[in-house]
Design an enzyme around this catalytic site. Sequence first.
Site, PDB file in Angstrom:
ATOM      1  N   GLY A  56     -35.765  67.972  -6.554  1.00 58.62           N
ATOM      2  CA  GLY A  56     -35.987  68.950  -5.505  1.00 58.62           C
ATOM      3  C   GLY A  56     -37.020  69.962  -5.945  1.00 58.62           C
ATOM      4  N   TYR A  57     -37.479  70.746  -4.986  1.00 62.09           N
ATOM      5  CA  TYR A  57     -38.547  71.705  -5.220  1.00 62.09           C
ATOM      6  C   TYR A  57     -38.101  73.100  -4.821  1.00 62.09           C
ATOM      7  CZ  TYR A  57     -41.213  67.562  -5.952  1.00 62.09           C
ATOM      8  OH  TYR A  57     -41.643  66.375  -6.461  1.00 62.09           O
ATOM      9  N   ILE A  58     -38.466  74.062  -5.658  1.00 62.49           N
ATOM     10  CA  ILE A  58     -38.173  75.463  -5.399  1.00 62.49           C
ATOM     11  C   ILE A  58     -39.425  76.090  -4.811  1.00 62.49           C
ATOM     12  CG2 ILE A  58     -37.550  77.673  -6.444  1.00 62.49           C
ATOM     13  CD1 ILE A  58     -36.021  76.042  -8.597  1.00 62.49           C
TER      14      ILE A  58
END
Length: 155
Positions: free
Chosen positions: A28-30
Amino acid sequence: MAIEIERKFLVKNDNWRSLAPGKVYRQGYILTLDKITTVRIRVIGEDAYLTIKSKTEGISRNEFEYPIPLDDAKIMLDTLCNRPLIEKIRYKISLDNLVWEIDEFKGENEGLILAEVELNNENQDIFLPSWVGEEVTHDLRYYNVNLAKNPYQTW
């Protein structure tokens, strides 16, 4: 710090399938304010990583990757990362002194299969295996961070 120099291609047939076993990836990406820097959390089996990537210039970018505790990564994926998460099976195939990474996407990116190869320099000549199709290196839709924002199944 490492420099990542990478080319991406669509995969056009299944001739690669018998060449390597796959591993399940969940990542996932922040969100970053500058929308140029990428912060990724990745889990591969019992291993977890935090990766920070700079803006891509040509086909190169700075990449910083660090192992992190698995429990921390799971919490970050569940609470800090944008949705949808990227789910894929990655196959690593060694050919002609290069490692091809085939990503077979699942979830909201089901149906997409990409081949990536990391290079030593931007002008490096490479042999394209028979299963490699159209190059999509400069098509930003195919970056994993963008597939998390605009999944393949919505195109």
